[in-house]
Write a protein that holds these residues in place. Structure first.
Motif, PDB file in Angstrom:
ATOM      1  N   GLN A   7      24.357 -13.298   2.812  1.00  0.00           N
ATOM      2  CA  GLN A   7      25.414 -14.141   3.851  1.00  0.00           C
ATOM      3  C   GLN A   7      26.206 -14.862   3.486  1.00  0.00           C
ATOM      4  O   GLN A   7      27.725 -14.810   3.751  1.00  0.00           O
ATOM      5  CB  GLN A   7      24.157 -14.800   5.155  1.00  0.00           C
ATOM      6  N   LEU A   8      25.943 -15.745   2.434  1.00  0.00           N
ATOM      7  CA  LEU A   8      26.831 -16.674   1.904  1.00  0.00           C
ATOM      8  C   LEU A   8      27.659 -15.991   1.119  1.00  0.00           C
ATOM      9  O   LEU A   8      29.027 -16.284   0.718  1.00  0.00           O
ATOM     10  CB  LEU A   8      25.945 -17.782   1.023  1.00  0.00           C
ATOM     11  N   PHE A   9      27.180 -15.274   0.597  1.00  0.00           N
ATOM     12  CA  PHE A   9      28.689 -13.863  -0.599  1.00  0.00           C
ATOM     13  C   PHE A   9      29.459 -13.640  -0.059  1.00  0.00           C
ATOM     14  O   PHE A   9      29.997 -13.455  -0.492  1.00  0.00           O
ATOM     15  CB  PHE A   9      27.447 -12.889  -1.462  1.00  0.00           C
ATOM     16  N   VAL A  10      28.841 -12.822   0.867  1.00  0.00           N
ATOM     17  CA  VAL A  10      30.157 -12.299   2.082  1.00  0.00           C
ATOM     18  C   VAL A  10      31.168 -13.564   2.608  1.00  0.00           C
ATOM     19  O   VAL A  10      31.975 -12.993   2.408  1.00  0.00           O
ATOM     20  CB  VAL A  10      29.915 -11.212   3.367  1.00  0.00           C
ATOM     21  N   LEU A  11      30.304 -14.334   3.483  1.00  0.00           N
ATOM     22  CA  LEU A  11      31.454 -14.899   4.367  1.00  0.00           C
ATOM     23  C   LEU A  11      31.452 -16.496   3.456  1.00  0.00           C
ATOM     24  O   LEU A  11      32.921 -16.812   3.185  1.00  0.00           O
ATOM     25  CB  LEU A  11      30.200 -16.159   5.200  1.00  0.00           C
ATOM     26  N   ASN A  12      31.014 -16.515   2.400  1.00  0.00           N
ATOM     27  CA  ASN A  12      31.816 -17.274   0.879  1.00  0.00           C
ATOM     28  C   ASN A  12      32.993 -16.761   0.560  1.00  0.00           C
ATOM     29  O   ASN A  12      34.350 -17.302   0.132  1.00  0.00           O
ATOM     30  CB  ASN A  12      30.648 -18.145   0.435  1.00  0.00           C
ATOM     31  N   GLY A  13      32.322 -15.534   0.876  1.00  0.00           N
ATOM     32  CA  GLY A  13      33.740 -14.781  -0.704  1.00  0.00           C
ATOM     33  C   GLY A  13      35.038 -14.142  -0.146  1.00  0.00           C
ATOM     34  O   GLY A  13      35.963 -14.145  -0.110  1.00  0.00           O
ATOM     35  N   PHE A  14      35.125 -14.971   1.711  1.00  0.00           N
ATOM     36  CA  PHE A  14      35.576 -13.981   2.776  1.00  0.00           C
ATOM     37  C   PHE A  14      36.739 -14.849   2.163  1.00  0.00           C
ATOM     38  O   PHE A  14      37.809 -15.085   2.467  1.00  0.00           O
ATOM     39  CB  PHE A  14      35.468 -14.091   4.510  1.00  0.00           C
ATOM     40  N   GLY A  15      36.331 -16.545   2.023  1.00  0.00           N
ATOM     41  CA  GLY A  15      37.039 -17.587   1.452  1.00  0.00           C
ATOM     42  C   GLY A  15      38.047 -17.421   0.782  1.00  0.00           C
ATOM     43  O   GLY A  15      39.288 -17.473  -0.121  1.00  0.00           O
ATOM     44  N   TYR A  16      37.719 -16.669  -0.542  1.00  0.00           N
ATOM     45  CA  TYR A  16      38.959 -16.364  -1.608  1.00  0.00           C
ATOM     46  C   TYR A  16      39.476 -14.930  -1.041  1.00  0.00           C
ATOM     47  O   TYR A  16      40.744 -15.474  -1.530  1.00  0.00           O
ATOM     48  CB  TYR A  16      38.012 -15.162  -3.116  1.00  0.00           C
ATOM     49  N   ALA A  17      39.257 -14.361  -0.167  1.00  0.00           N
ATOM     50  CA  ALA A  17      39.722 -13.032   0.464  1.00  0.00           C
ATOM     51  C   ALA A  17      41.348 -14.061   1.190  1.00  0.00           C
ATOM     52  O   ALA A  17      42.373 -13.693   0.788  1.00  0.00           O
ATOM     53  CB  ALA A  17      39.507 -12.398   1.341  1.00  0.00           C
ATOM     54  N   VAL A  18      40.393 -15.413   1.637  1.00  0.00           N
ATOM     55  CA  VAL A  18      41.643 -15.712   2.343  1.00  0.00           C
ATOM     56  C   VAL A  18      42.807 -16.684   1.987  1.00  0.00           C
ATOM     57  O   VAL A  18      43.682 -16.242   1.850  1.00  0.00           O
ATOM     58  CB  VAL A  18      41.198 -16.630   3.703  1.00  0.00           C
ATOM     59  N   ASP A  19      42.555 -17.078   0.561  1.00  0.00           N
ATOM     60  CA  ASP A  19      43.090 -18.050  -0.380  1.00  0.00           C
ATOM     61  C   ASP A  19      44.258 -16.932  -0.890  1.00  0.00           C
ATOM     62  O   ASP A  19      45.598 -17.041  -1.059  1.00  0.00           O
ATOM     63  CB  ASP A  19      42.476 -18.828  -1.830  1.00  0.00           C
ATOM     64  N   SER A  20      43.713 -15.833  -1.349  1.00  0.00           N
ATOM     65  CA  SER A  20      45.087 -14.695  -1.837  1.00  0.00           C
ATOM     66  C   SER A  20      45.560 -14.197   0.053  1.00  0.00           C
ATOM     67  O   SER A  20      46.745 -13.647  -0.777  1.00  0.00           O
ATOM     68  CB  SER A  20      44.337 -13.751  -2.665  1.00  0.00           C
ATOM     69  N   LEU A  21      45.007 -13.860   0.443  1.00  0.00           N
ATOM     70  CA  LEU A  21      45.274 -13.168   1.686  1.00  0.00           C
ATOM     71  C   LEU A  21      46.942 -13.944   2.281  1.00  0.00           C
ATOM     72  O   LEU A  21      48.329 -13.763   2.348  1.00  0.00           O
ATOM     73  CB  LEU A  21      44.986 -13.097   2.595  1.00  0.00           C
ATOM     74  N   ILE A  22      46.488 -15.444   2.257  1.00  0.00           N
ATOM     75  CA  ILE A  22      47.440 -16.395   2.724  1.00  0.00           C
ATOM     76  C   ILE A  22      49.166 -16.392   1.392  1.00  0.00           C
ATOM     77  O   ILE A  22      49.625 -16.711   1.750  1.00  0.00           O
ATOM     78  CB  ILE A  22      47.279 -18.331   3.254  1.00  0.00           C
ATOM     79  N   LEU A  23      48.875 -16.384   0.366  1.00  0.00           N
ATOM     80  CA  LEU A  23      49.522 -16.636  -0.551  1.00  0.00           C
ATOM     81  C   LEU A  23      50.314 -15.472  -0.894  1.00  0.00           C
ATOM     82  O   LEU A  23      51.270 -15.756  -0.705  1.00  0.00           O
ATOM     83  CB  LEU A  23      48.702 -17.036  -2.344  1.00  0.00           C
ATOM     84  N   LEU A  24      49.586 -14.315  -1.118  1.00  0.00           N
ATOM     85  CA  LEU A  24      51.031 -13.099  -1.170  1.00  0.00           C
ATOM     86  C   LEU A  24      51.548 -13.058  -0.083  1.00  0.00           C
ATOM     87  O   LEU A  24      52.871 -12.448   0.097  1.00  0.00           O
ATOM     88  CB  LEU A  24      50.045 -11.661  -1.333  1.00  0.00           C
ATOM     89  N   ILE A  25      51.045 -12.849   1.737  1.00  0.00           N
ATOM     90  CA  ILE A  25      51.396 -12.809   2.968  1.00  0.00           C
ATOM     91  C   ILE A  25      52.835 -13.873   2.894  1.00  0.00           C
ATOM     92  O   ILE A  25      53.869 -13.594   3.448  1.00  0.00           O
ATOM     93  CB  ILE A  25      50.631 -13.373   4.023  1.00  0.00           C
ATOM     94  N   GLN A  26      53.186 -14.587   2.567  1.00  0.00           N
ATOM     95  CA  GLN A  26      53.889 -15.295   2.688  1.00  0.00           C
ATOM     96  C   GLN A  26      55.105 -15.411   1.588  1.00  0.00           C
ATOM     97  O   GLN A  26      55.921 -14.307   2.503  1.00  0.00           O
ATOM     98  CB  GLN A  26      54.043 -17.068   1.885  1.00  0.00           C
ATOM     99  N   SER A  27      54.476 -14.012   0.410  1.00  0.00           N
ATOM    100  CA  SER A  27      55.567 -13.592  -0.540  1.00  0.00           C
ATOM    101  C   SER A  27      56.194 -12.071   0.088  1.00  0.00           C
ATOM    102  O   SER A  27      57.346 -11.882   0.081  1.00  0.00           O
ATOM    103  CB  SER A  27      55.159 -13.558  -1.394  1.00  0.00           C
TER     104      SER A  27
END
Length: 526
Positions: free
Chosen positions: A69-89
Motif C-alpha cells: 500500500q505504501l509502495f503504491v500510494l507513496n509512489g503516486f507522490g513521485y508521479a505527482v511531482d513529475s506530473l505537475i512539473l511537466l504539465i506546466q511545460s
C-alpha cells in the motif's frame, strides 16, 4: 588542566559508548539483519543502539501488504511531482497563445519556486512535527491549486496557482521516500529505487493528457498556420482540461492516502523524538495486524538509555535553533559531511541537466518534427508520450541493479555514463524514427541514474535529520530548475546546445557517484 579534563571527558564518553553497545548486544536476541550504514560514525551511542533494535524488529516483521500500500500510494507522490512539473511545460505554449505573456518561461520559474519552497518547508516540518501530518496534507494542497490552475483568467494567476500547486507537490516528494524507507525491511530496501518508476508513470500520464486534449481542443499556432483564427478561451480549452483532469486525479489519490493507508507515525522518527513507547506500539500494531512476530519491547528500548532530544532539536523545537540543529546533524562526522555535500552537489547538477532535456523536450521535439515534416501537435504529443513511457522502465532496471553487487554507487555511475553516450548520439539524429527512438532510450537511461539518486539520498541520511537533508537536496535541484528556465529564455531550446550541456553534466555526475563515501548495499538505513 583543561587539556587533561577534555581528555578525561572524551575517554568517559568513549567508555559509555562501548558500554551501550555491549549492553545492546547482550539484549538483542533477534539480530536478523546486517549492520547499519552509519553505525561506524558513532554520533549518538544510545540512538544507534535503539535504531539497531528497531531495524531488527522491522526485519523480523518482514514485508507485508501494508508495504505494498505504501509502495503504491507513496509512489503516486513521485508521479505527482513529475506530473505537475511537466504539465506546466506542456500547457505553457498554448496558454501563451491565449494570454500573450511578456515572459513565456514564467510558468517554469513559478513551478520551480513552488517546489523549492515546498521541499524546504515540508522537509524541515517532517523532522520537527513528524512525517504523518506533512505526508497527509501536502498532496491535498497540490490537488486543490492544480484544479484552480485550469480556471485561471490571466497568465499571472496561472503562474500563482502553478506555484502553489508545486509547493504541495515538492514537499510531498521529500516525504515519500522517507516514509517508505522508515517502514521497509532491509532485504527490500532496493524497492526504494524501484519506486522511482512512478516518476515515469507521472510523465506518462502527463503525456496521455496532452495527447488526448491538446490536439483536439486547442487553437492553432500562427507561426505554423498563418490563417489561424485568434486564440481565445472558447477555442483553447485543451490546456485547461489537462489541469482539471490532473488536479482531480491528484485529489482522489490524496483522499486514498488518508483513508486507505491511515498512516501511523514512522517508528524511526518516534525513536529520534524519545517516544519509545509509541515506537514499540506502532511496530507491535503492524505485527499483530499481519500476524507476524515482533519481539521488540519497551524494556529493551529503555535499557539502551535515554535519547538526548535536545541535541537533535536545539533549545526550542519550534525555533530557528531546531532547523540549525538538524542541518548541523548532517555534518556530525567528516564522512557524513562529505556525503551530504556530494549528495547536494549531485542534486544541483541533475537539477540543471534534467529540465534542460525533459522540461523543454516538447520544444525540441516540435522543432525536430517540423524539420522532419511532422509539425502536427498529434505527432509531437504521441512522440512525447512514447518517450515518457520508456522512462518508467529505467528505475525498474535500476532497482534490480541496486540489489546486486553493483550497489547504488555503480548503478548511478553506469546509468549516467550510458545516458551521456546517447545524449551525444542524439545530436546526430537525421530522421523522424531516429528522433523518437533516441528520446525513448535517453529517458530510459537517465531515469536509471535519477531513480537511484532519489533512493540513495534518504538511505544514507541519519533518520533524525532525513527530512531536512532530503529537502535541502531537492531544494538545490529546484534552484537549478529556475536557472534552466533563465537559460531557456536567452538560448534556443530547439537547438542541440542543451543536449551537449546535459551530456557533459552526466559525466561529472558519474564521477561523483563513484566517490560517495557510503554504499547502502548489504547495509540498513538508520
Amino acid at each position: 588542566m583543561q587539556t587533561s579534563s577534555k581528555t578525561g571527558n572524551e575517554h568517559e564518553k568513549a567508555q559509555q559508548q562501548r558500554d551501550v553497545e555491549e549492553q545492546e548486544t547482550r539484549r538483542d536476541d533477534v539480530s536478523l539483519g546486517p549492520g547499519e550504514i552509519l553505525q561506524l560514525e558513532h554520533t549518538d551511542a544510545v540512538l544507534d543502539a535503539k535504531m539497531h533494535l528497531v531495524n531488527n524488529a522491522i526485519d523480523q516483521i518482514g514485508f507485508t501488504s501494508y508495504h505494498w500500500q505504501l509502495f503504491v500510494l507513496n509512489g503516486f507522490g513521485y508521479a505527482v511531482d513529475s506530473l505537475i512539473l511537466l504539465i506546466q511545460s506542456i500547457v505553457a505554449a498554448q496558454a501563451a497563445l491565449e494570454f500573450h505573456p511578456g515572459y513565456p518561461n514564467g510558468l517554469t520559474i513559478a513551478a520551480y519556486v513552488g517546489m523549492l519552497v515546498g521541499a524546504l518547508f515540508w522537509g524541515m516540518t517532517a523532522d520537527i512535527v513528524g512525517r504523518k501530518i506533512a505526508f497527509n496534507v501536502s498532496l491535498v494542497v497540490c490537488s486543490v491549486f492544480a484544479i484552480g490552475a485550469g480556471a485561471s483568467p490571466r497568465w499571472e494567476v496561472l503562474g500563482l496557482f502553478i506555484c502553489l500547486s508545486s509547493f504541495g507537490a515538492g514537499g510531498n516528494l521529500v516525504l515519500d521516500t522517507a516514509v517508505f524507507l522508515e517502514f521497509l525491511p532491509s532485504k527490500r530496501q532496493n524497492m526504494l529505487t524501484l519506486m522511482a518508476a512512478w516518476w515515469g508513470i507521472g510523465q506518462l500520464i502527463a503525456g496521455f493528457l496532452a495527447w488526448g486534449f491538446l490536439p483536439n481542443f486547442s487553437c492553432q499556432d500562427p507561426a505554423f498556420f498563418p490563417d489561424a483564427a485568434p486564440c481565445t478561451k472558447a477555442n483553447n480549452q485543451g490546456w485547461r482540461y489537462v489541469w482539471y483532469t490532473s488536479g482531480s486525479l491528484v485529489f482522489v489519490m490524496s483522499i486514498l492516502r488518508i483513508t486507505v493507508i491511515q498512516l501511523k507515525e514512522t517508528p524511526k522518527f518516534l525513536v529520534g523524538e524519545g517516544r519509545d513507547a509509541e515506537c514499540v506500539e506502532t511496530l507491535q500494531f503492524i505485527a499483530d495486524k499481519y500476524k507476524r512476530q515482533c519481539s521488540l519491547t519497551l524494556e529493551k528500548m529503555q535499557a539502551c538509555g535515554t535519547t538526548d532530544t535536545r541535541a537533535l532539536q536545539g533549545k526550542s523545537k519550534w525555533g530557528l535553533g531546531s532547523v540549525w540543529a538538524h542541518c548541523k546533524g548532517l555534518y556530525s562526522t567528516r564522512r557524513m559531511g562529505i556525503s551530504t555535500t556530494l549528495i547536494w552537489l549531485s542534486w544541483t547538477l541533475i537539477g540543471l541537466a534534467y529540465p534542460l532535456f525533459n522540461v523543454f523536450l516538447p520544444a525540441y521535439l516540435s522543432s525536430r518534427g517540423a524539420a522532419f515534416g511532422q509539425p502536427s501537435q498529434y505527432m509531437t504529443w504521441r512522440n512525447y508520450t512514447l518517450a515518457n513511457f520508456s522512462g518508467i522502465w529505467g528505475p525498474v532496471l535500476a532497482g534490480w541493479m541496486c540489489g546486486t553487487r553493483l550497489g547504488r554507487k555503480y548503478t548511478m555511475a553506469m546509468g549516467a555514463l550510458v545516458t551521456m553516450v546517447f545524449f551525444f548520439a542524439y545530436t546526430q539524429v537525421r530522421t523522424a524514427d531516429q528522433n523518437v527512438a533516441f528520446t525513448c532510450v535517453i529517458n530510459f537511461c537517465l531515469n536509471i541514474y535519477y531513480g537511484t539518486l532519489y533512493a540513495y539520498t534518504p538511505e544514507v541520511l541519519p533518520s533524525a535529520h532525513r527530512g531536512t537533508g532530503n529537502g535541502i537536496a531537492i531544494g538545490w535541484n529546484r534552484i537549478m530548475g529556475i536557472v534552466s528556465a533563465v537559460i531557456a529564455t536567452v538560448a534556443d531550446t530547439g537547438t542541440a546546445v542543451p543536449i551537449y550541456i546535459c551530456a557533459a553534466l552526466y559525466v561529472l555526475m558519474a564521477g561523483i557517484a563513484v566517490v560517495f563515501p557510503f554504499e547502502p548495499y548489504g547495509r540498513r538505513s538508520s
